[in-house]
Design a protein around this motif. Structure first.
Motif, PDB file in Angstrom:
ATOM      1  N   GLN A   1       0.866  -1.176   0.000  1.00  0.00           N
ATOM      2  CA  GLN A   1       0.000   0.000   0.000  1.00  0.00           C
ATOM      3  C   GLN A   1       0.898   1.220   0.000  1.00  0.00           C
ATOM      4  O   GLN A   1       1.427   1.635   1.019  1.00  0.00           O
ATOM      5  CB  GLN A   1      -0.951   0.067   1.174  1.00  0.00           C
ATOM      6  N   PHE A   2       1.076   1.791  -1.174  1.00  0.00           N
ATOM      7  CA  PHE A   2       1.936   2.951  -1.340  1.00  0.00           C
ATOM      8  C   PHE A   2       1.185   4.245  -1.060  1.00  0.00           C
ATOM      9  O   PHE A   2       1.702   5.142  -0.401  1.00  0.00           O
ATOM     10  CB  PHE A   2       2.506   2.981  -2.769  1.00  0.00           C
ATOM     11  N   ALA A   3      -0.009   4.353  -1.570  1.00  0.00           N
ATOM     12  CA  ALA A   3      -0.764   5.613  -1.475  1.00  0.00           C
ATOM     13  C   ALA A   3      -1.122   5.924  -0.027  1.00  0.00           C
ATOM     14  O   ALA A   3      -1.478   5.050   0.752  1.00  0.00           O
ATOM     15  CB  ALA A   3      -2.030   5.527  -2.325  1.00  0.00           C
ATOM     16  N   ALA A   4      -1.040   7.197   0.309  1.00  0.00           N
ATOM     17  CA  ALA A   4      -1.498   7.645   1.621  1.00  0.00           C
ATOM     18  C   ALA A   4      -2.993   7.348   1.742  1.00  0.00           C
ATOM     19  O   ALA A   4      -3.731   7.398   0.757  1.00  0.00           O
ATOM     20  CB  ALA A   4      -1.234   9.142   1.784  1.00  0.00           C
ATOM     21  N   ILE A   5      -3.438   7.041   2.932  1.00  0.00           N
ATOM     22  CA  ILE A   5      -4.806   6.571   3.145  1.00  0.00           C
ATOM     23  C   ILE A   5      -5.866   7.585   2.698  1.00  0.00           C
ATOM     24  O   ILE A   5      -6.970   7.212   2.344  1.00  0.00           O
ATOM     25  CB  ILE A   5      -5.021   6.132   4.608  1.00  0.00           C
ATOM     26  N   GLY A   6      -5.537   8.860   2.643  1.00  0.00           N
ATOM     27  CA  GLY A   6      -6.492   9.868   2.201  1.00  0.00           C
ATOM     28  C   GLY A   6      -6.617   9.990   0.692  1.00  0.00           C
ATOM     29  O   GLY A   6      -7.475  10.714   0.194  1.00  0.00           O
ATOM     30  N   PHE A   7      -5.802   9.268  -0.045  1.00  0.00           N
ATOM     31  CA  PHE A   7      -5.812   9.333  -1.508  1.00  0.00           C
ATOM     32  C   PHE A   7      -6.700   8.220  -2.045  1.00  0.00           C
ATOM     33  O   PHE A   7      -6.711   7.112  -1.511  1.00  0.00           O
ATOM     34  CB  PHE A   7      -4.368   9.193  -2.023  1.00  0.00           C
ATOM     35  N   ASP A   8      -7.458   8.487  -3.116  1.00  0.00           N
ATOM     36  CA  ASP A   8      -8.411   7.502  -3.623  1.00  0.00           C
ATOM     37  C   ASP A   8      -7.754   6.180  -4.031  1.00  0.00           C
ATOM     38  O   ASP A   8      -8.357   5.119  -3.899  1.00  0.00           O
ATOM     39  CB  ASP A   8      -9.241   8.074  -4.778  1.00  0.00           C
ATOM     40  N   MET A   9      -6.514   6.208  -4.478  1.00  0.00           N
ATOM     41  CA  MET A   9      -5.838   4.970  -4.888  1.00  0.00           C
ATOM     42  C   MET A   9      -5.659   4.014  -3.709  1.00  0.00           C
ATOM     43  O   MET A   9      -5.565   2.810  -3.890  1.00  0.00           O
ATOM     44  CB  MET A   9      -4.493   5.297  -5.531  1.00  0.00           C
ATOM     45  N   SER A  10      -5.633   4.540  -2.489  1.00  0.00           N
ATOM     46  CA  SER A  10      -5.456   3.671  -1.326  1.00  0.00           C
ATOM     47  C   SER A  10      -6.614   2.682  -1.194  1.00  0.00           C
ATOM     48  O   SER A  10      -6.404   1.529  -0.804  1.00  0.00           O
ATOM     49  CB  SER A  10      -5.288   4.475  -0.046  1.00  0.00           C
ATOM     50  N   LEU A  11      -7.828   3.099  -1.531  1.00  0.00           N
ATOM     51  CA  LEU A  11      -8.967   2.183  -1.482  1.00  0.00           C
ATOM     52  C   LEU A  11      -8.770   1.034  -2.461  1.00  0.00           C
ATOM     53  O   LEU A  11      -9.022  -0.132  -2.135  1.00  0.00           O
ATOM     54  CB  LEU A  11     -10.273   2.915  -1.782  1.00  0.00           C
ATOM     55  N   TYR A  12      -8.286   1.347  -3.645  1.00  0.00           N
ATOM     56  CA  TYR A  12      -7.986   0.333  -4.653  1.00  0.00           C
ATOM     57  C   TYR A  12      -6.927  -0.646  -4.123  1.00  0.00           C
ATOM     58  O   TYR A  12      -7.060  -1.854  -4.271  1.00  0.00           O
ATOM     59  CB  TYR A  12      -7.510   1.029  -5.928  1.00  0.00           C
ATOM     60  N   GLU A  13      -5.883  -0.121  -3.489  1.00  0.00           N
ATOM     61  CA  GLU A  13      -4.813  -0.984  -2.964  1.00  0.00           C
ATOM     62  C   GLU A  13      -5.327  -1.892  -1.842  1.00  0.00           C
ATOM     63  O   GLU A  13      -5.033  -3.091  -1.831  1.00  0.00           O
ATOM     64  CB  GLU A  13      -3.658  -0.133  -2.449  1.00  0.00           C
ATOM     65  N   VAL A  14      -6.066  -1.320  -0.908  1.00  0.00           N
ATOM     66  CA  VAL A  14      -6.598  -2.099   0.211  1.00  0.00           C
ATOM     67  C   VAL A  14      -7.564  -3.166  -0.305  1.00  0.00           C
ATOM     68  O   VAL A  14      -7.451  -4.345   0.035  1.00  0.00           O
ATOM     69  CB  VAL A  14      -7.294  -1.179   1.245  1.00  0.00           C
ATOM     70  N   ALA A  15      -8.508  -2.774  -1.133  1.00  0.00           N
ATOM     71  CA  ALA A  15      -9.500  -3.716  -1.655  1.00  0.00           C
ATOM     72  C   ALA A  15      -8.835  -4.805  -2.490  1.00  0.00           C
ATOM     73  O   ALA A  15      -9.204  -5.978  -2.390  1.00  0.00           O
ATOM     74  CB  ALA A  15     -10.549  -2.981  -2.494  1.00  0.00           C
ATOM     75  N   GLY A  16      -7.851  -4.442  -3.288  1.00  0.00           N
ATOM     76  CA  GLY A  16      -7.169  -5.423  -4.126  1.00  0.00           C
ATOM     77  C   GLY A  16      -6.531  -6.537  -3.313  1.00  0.00           C
ATOM     78  O   GLY A  16      -6.583  -7.710  -3.686  1.00  0.00           O
ATOM     79  N   ALA A  17      -5.937  -6.193  -2.194  1.00  0.00           N
ATOM     80  CA  ALA A  17      -5.324  -7.207  -1.337  1.00  0.00           C
ATOM     81  C   ALA A  17      -6.385  -7.999  -0.576  1.00  0.00           C
ATOM     82  O   ALA A  17      -6.384  -9.235  -0.584  1.00  0.00           O
ATOM     83  CB  ALA A  17      -4.358  -6.552  -0.354  1.00  0.00           C
ATOM     84  N   LEU A  18      -7.306  -7.304   0.054  1.00  0.00           N
ATOM     85  CA  LEU A  18      -8.269  -7.970   0.923  1.00  0.00           C
ATOM     86  C   LEU A  18      -9.306  -8.801   0.164  1.00  0.00           C
ATOM     87  O   LEU A  18      -9.729  -9.854   0.651  1.00  0.00           O
ATOM     88  CB  LEU A  18      -8.956  -6.949   1.827  1.00  0.00           C
ATOM     89  N   PHE A  19      -9.710  -8.362  -1.012  1.00  0.00           N
ATOM     90  CA  PHE A  19     -10.683  -9.125  -1.798  1.00  0.00           C
ATOM     91  C   PHE A  19     -10.127 -10.481  -2.204  1.00  0.00           C
ATOM     92  O   PHE A  19     -10.879 -11.411  -2.427  1.00  0.00           O
ATOM     93  CB  PHE A  19     -11.074  -8.368  -3.067  1.00  0.00           C
ATOM     94  N   HIS A  20      -8.805 -10.572  -2.318  1.00  0.00           N
ATOM     95  CA  HIS A  20      -8.203 -11.795  -2.841  1.00  0.00           C
ATOM     96  C   HIS A  20      -7.385 -12.546  -1.794  1.00  0.00           C
ATOM     97  O   HIS A  20      -6.676 -13.489  -2.116  1.00  0.00           O
ATOM     98  CB  HIS A  20      -7.355 -11.460  -4.072  1.00  0.00           C
ATOM     99  N   GLY A  21      -7.466 -12.132  -0.538  1.00  0.00           N
ATOM    100  CA  GLY A  21      -6.838 -12.872   0.548  1.00  0.00           C
ATOM    101  C   GLY A  21      -5.350 -12.664   0.692  1.00  0.00           C
ATOM    102  O   GLY A  21      -4.669 -13.462   1.332  1.00  0.00           O
ATOM    103  N   GLY A  22      -4.824 -11.597   0.122  1.00  0.00           N
ATOM    104  CA  GLY A  22      -3.392 -11.335   0.223  1.00  0.00           C
ATOM    105  C   GLY A  22      -3.064 -10.401   1.372  1.00  0.00           C
ATOM    106  O   GLY A  22      -3.913  -9.654   1.853  1.00  0.00           O
ATOM    107  N   ALA A  23      -1.818 -10.468   1.817  1.00  0.00           N
ATOM    108  CA  ALA A  23      -1.344  -9.544   2.850  1.00  0.00           C
ATOM    109  C   ALA A  23      -1.213  -8.147   2.267  1.00  0.00           C
ATOM    110  O   ALA A  23      -0.896  -7.981   1.090  1.00  0.00           O
ATOM    111  CB  ALA A  23       0.002 -10.017   3.383  1.00  0.00           C
TER     112      ALA A  23
END
Length: 136
Positions: free
Chosen positions: A27-49
């Motif tokens: 997760q590179f993007a700061a949590i306030g940036f919209d890309m952070s949602l994409y990063e978090v969801a991408g990992a969690l939707f697929h069971g990755g750390a």
């Protein structure tokens, strides 16, 4: 209410199967940036750390690459504005990121420099340009 992010993840997974494997993601993007949602969801939707970065590691290419190596990051988003610099530092390094499968970039139009091309070829990852019409 969450259908939009689910649709985005489903669409990306269908077009890019390598994004749907349960592997460590950065997760590179700061949590306030919209890309952070994409990063978090991408990992969690697929069971990755999901490996979080602090500002010191986010803004220092050598430290960033150290974290990526130590955590065996498979997927990373690196903003276009920083990608060339990170690539240059990476190819100057003797260590490789063997686990890295996909580097995603967005934010502005991508120009694939020689350093980016050499880094992708040496470490064997796919470069995925997510820049699109909403950013132009």
């Amino acid at each position: 209410p969450h259908r939009t992010i689910v649709n985005l993840m489903d669409s990306l997974s269908a077009r890019h199967p390598e994004l749907s494997t349960p592997e460590p993601s950065l997760q590179f993007a700061a949590i306030g940036f919209d890309m952070s949602l994409y990063e978090v969801a991408g990992a969690l939707f697929h069971g990755g750390a999901l490996v979080l970065l602090d500002d010191e590691h986010r803004l220092d290419a050598r430290r960033l690459l150290d974290v990526m190596a130590r955590e065996r990051i498979a997927r990373a988003y690196i903003p276009t504005a920083l990608l060339g610099h990170v690539a240059q530092i990476a190819i100057e390094s003797t260590s490789t990121l063997d686990g890295l499968r996909v580097v995603q970039t967005a934010g502005e139009q991508l120009v694939v420099s020689d350093a980016i091309r050499r880094w992708a070829r040496r470490d064997g990852f796919r470069l995925l340009n997510l820049y699109g019409p909403t950013e132009s």
